[in-house]
Design a protein around this motif. Structure first.
Motif, PDB file in Angstrom:
ATOM      1  N   SER A  18      -4.285  -1.534  11.042  1.00 54.52           N
ATOM      2  CA  SER A  18      -3.858  -0.469  11.722  1.00 54.52           C
ATOM      3  C   SER A  18      -4.381  -0.355  13.065  1.00 54.52           C
ATOM      4  CB  SER A  18      -4.345   0.951  10.828  1.00 54.52           C
ATOM      5  OG  SER A  18      -3.958   2.097  11.795  1.00 54.52           O
ATOM      6  N   ASP A 111      -5.698   3.755  -3.376  1.00 53.85           N
ATOM      7  CA  ASP A 111      -5.605   2.421  -2.863  1.00 53.85           C
ATOM      8  C   ASP A 111      -4.969   1.672  -3.900  1.00 53.85           C
ATOM      9  OD1 ASP A 111      -5.390   0.124  -1.328  1.00 53.85           O
ATOM     10  OD2 ASP A 111      -7.685  -0.606  -2.093  1.00 53.85           O
ATOM     11  N   SER A 171      -1.483   6.794   7.182  1.00 51.65           N
ATOM     12  CA  SER A 171      -0.917   7.103   5.877  1.00 51.65           C
ATOM     13  C   SER A 171      -2.242   7.330   5.041  1.00 51.65           C
ATOM     14  CB  SER A 171      -0.298   5.662   5.236  1.00 51.65           C
ATOM     15  OG  SER A 171      -1.470   4.609   5.136  1.00 51.65           O
ATOM     16  N   GLU A 172      -1.978   8.139   4.075  1.00 47.69           N
ATOM     17  CA  GLU A 172      -2.971   8.505   3.000  1.00 47.69           C
ATOM     18  C   GLU A 172      -2.954   7.412   2.027  1.00 47.69           C
ATOM     19  OE1 GLU A 172      -3.716  13.005   2.897  1.00 47.69           O
ATOM     20  OE2 GLU A 172      -1.789  12.485   1.864  1.00 47.69           O
ATOM     21  N   HIS A 173      -1.980   7.013   1.335  1.00 47.82           N
ATOM     22  CA  HIS A 173      -1.787   5.636   0.586  1.00 47.82           C
ATOM     23  C   HIS A 173      -2.131   4.640   1.336  1.00 47.82           C
ATOM     24  CE1 HIS A 173      -0.279   8.729  -2.270  1.00 47.82           C
ATOM     25  NE2 HIS A 173      -0.830   8.053  -3.208  1.00 47.82           N
ATOM     26  N   THR A 174      -3.008   3.532   0.433  1.00 52.86           N
ATOM     27  CA  THR A 174      -3.222   2.217   1.118  1.00 52.86           C
ATOM     28  C   THR A 174      -2.863   1.253   0.096  1.00 52.86           C
ATOM     29  OG1 THR A 174      -5.331   2.362   0.282  1.00 52.86           O
ATOM     30  CG2 THR A 174      -4.929   2.861   2.823  1.00 52.86           C
ATOM     31  N   THR A 178      -5.003  -1.802   3.139  1.00 53.49           N
ATOM     32  CA  THR A 178      -4.285  -1.459   4.279  1.00 53.49           C
ATOM     33  C   THR A 178      -3.729  -0.336   4.433  1.00 53.49           C
ATOM     34  OG1 THR A 178      -3.629  -4.095   4.354  1.00 53.49           O
ATOM     35  CG2 THR A 178      -2.244  -2.319   5.446  1.00 53.49           C
ATOM     36  N   ARG A 179      -4.110   0.510   5.709  1.00 51.66           N
ATOM     37  CA  ARG A 179      -3.583   1.845   5.878  1.00 51.66           C
ATOM     38  C   ARG A 179      -2.420   1.417   6.870  1.00 51.66           C
ATOM     39  NH1 ARG A 179      -5.521   6.388   4.546  1.00 51.66           N
ATOM     40  NH2 ARG A 179      -7.721   5.549   4.122  1.00 51.66           N
ATOM     41  N   GLU A 183       2.806   8.454   6.846  1.00 51.76           N
ATOM     42  CA  GLU A 183       3.371   8.498   5.539  1.00 51.76           C
ATOM     43  C   GLU A 183       4.122   9.704   5.460  1.00 51.76           C
ATOM     44  OE1 GLU A 183       1.762   8.631   0.987  1.00 51.76           O
ATOM     45  OE2 GLU A 183       0.464   8.092   2.591  1.00 51.76           O
ATOM     46  N   ALA A 295      -5.473  12.552   7.092  1.00 51.98           N
ATOM     47  CA  ALA A 295      -5.137  11.733   5.726  1.00 51.98           C
ATOM     48  C   ALA A 295      -6.626  11.848   5.122  1.00 51.98           C
ATOM     49  CB  ALA A 295      -4.957  10.428   6.436  1.00 51.98           C
TER      50      ALA A 295
END
Length: 311
Positions: A18, A111, A171-174, A178-179, A183, A295
């Motif tokens: 990112s 994650d 993004s919050e989820h990865t 990886t971000r 999102e 995030a």
């Protein structure tokens, strides 16, 4: 979601660096004023004051509860994202109703590293229609809210109504650490206020604009830096094309990603990454006068299983 997609290898293995850089967030500090001395109030005045306080407090509690049900977010003034006294690590101790933010076992985001493939294909069951909306600057994000219940999502045989959409940057989820650049969260509720969220991860890697963000851009510009400001969206908004129906998806049991961090939320994260331009991501940052991320860090998976569905 319109645009070119790149499918995450399954199991996910690739890495995406990112371009986000840490940013500071200015937190409002409020001082207390000493009350000026005044003559002792009469009994009638005291009773009237107590009634007013009770009614106001009761009304405020109802308003807060309803806002939590509809939006799943509390006032931005009450929490932040920096590593300080109001940051994510402290959310659980800021308010008694937020305790699960600190001691919950099914918290979001996560994650995604290990998944369990499902043998039966299960297309995402969405029945979305155009509807009237408003868009609001909530201080930490822009939220598009539907006035009606035209759009439905069915999960595990239960029907949920699309209530609102908002964006997190980055993004919050990865995926494997990886971000991504942003999102989109599509928040649904059933009559019991149980929630199901569909998530689309966005990347600027291909440099292609995102159709949804293009549609919302004029409103973002109008509301930039104006916390709590809200405006009507003149034309009906149709979310039926916002999610790629050919995409597989990950699913797990989690929580809201902001206080009160309520658990029991069914998360569906699309495995195809949506496009967005750098200019569009920058526009998401205009929600506050001081550029800031919004995030929450990844939470422990504990004993949960992340399922992967092909379509």
């Amino acid at each position: 979601m319109h645009g070119v997609y790149s499918k995450i290898p399954f199991p996910p293995r690739h890495r995406f660096q990112s371009t986000q850089r840490p940013r500071k967030m200015a937190m409002a500090r409020r001082g207390r004023q000493n009350a000026a001395a005044s003559p002792a109030p009469s009994l009638a005045l005291v009773v009237a004051s107590l009634v007013t306080v009770f009614v106001f407090g009761f009304s405020s509690a109802i308003t807060c509860t309803r806002a939590d049900h509809v939006e799943g977010h509390m006032s931005h003034e009450m929490f932040g994202y920096e590593n300080d006294a109001t940051g994510p690590a402290k959310w659980g101790s800021l308010h008694k109703e937020w305790a699960v933010c600190g001691d919950g076992k099914k918290q979001s985001p996560i994650d995604i590293t290990t998944v369990e493939p499902q043998k039966v294909k299960e297309p995402l069951m969405q029945a979305y229609k155009a509807g009237a909306t408003t868009i609001q600057n909530r201080g930490h994000d822009y939220m598009l809210k539907w006035k009606d219940g035209n759009s439905k999502l069915t999960v595990h045989g239960k029907e949920y109504t699309l209530k609102q959409v908002h964006w997190h940057e980055p993004s919050e989820h990865t995926i494997n650490g990886t971000r991504f650049d942003a999102e989109m969260h599509m928040v649904h509720e059933d009559p019991s206020m149980a929630r199901a969220v569909v998530s689309v991860l966005l990347s600027t890697k291909a440099g292609q604009p995102n159709a949804v963000l293009t549609e919302m851009a004029p409103h973002f510009k109008n509301l930039a830096g104006k916390e709590k400001a809200e405006e009507e969206v003149k034309e009906p908004v149709d979310p039926s094309t916002w999610v790629d129906k050919t995409s597989g998806y990950y699913r797990y049991d989690g929580s809201l990603t902001t206080p009160p961090c309520t658990e029991g939320v069914i998360w569906t994260i699309m495995s195809k990454i949506g496009d967005a331009s750098k200019e569009q991501i920058d526009l998401l940052k205009t929600v506050a006068t001081t550029v800031e991320p919004n995030a929450r860090p990844a939470q422990k998976l504990n004993d949960r299983i992340v399922s992967y569905f092909e379509v």
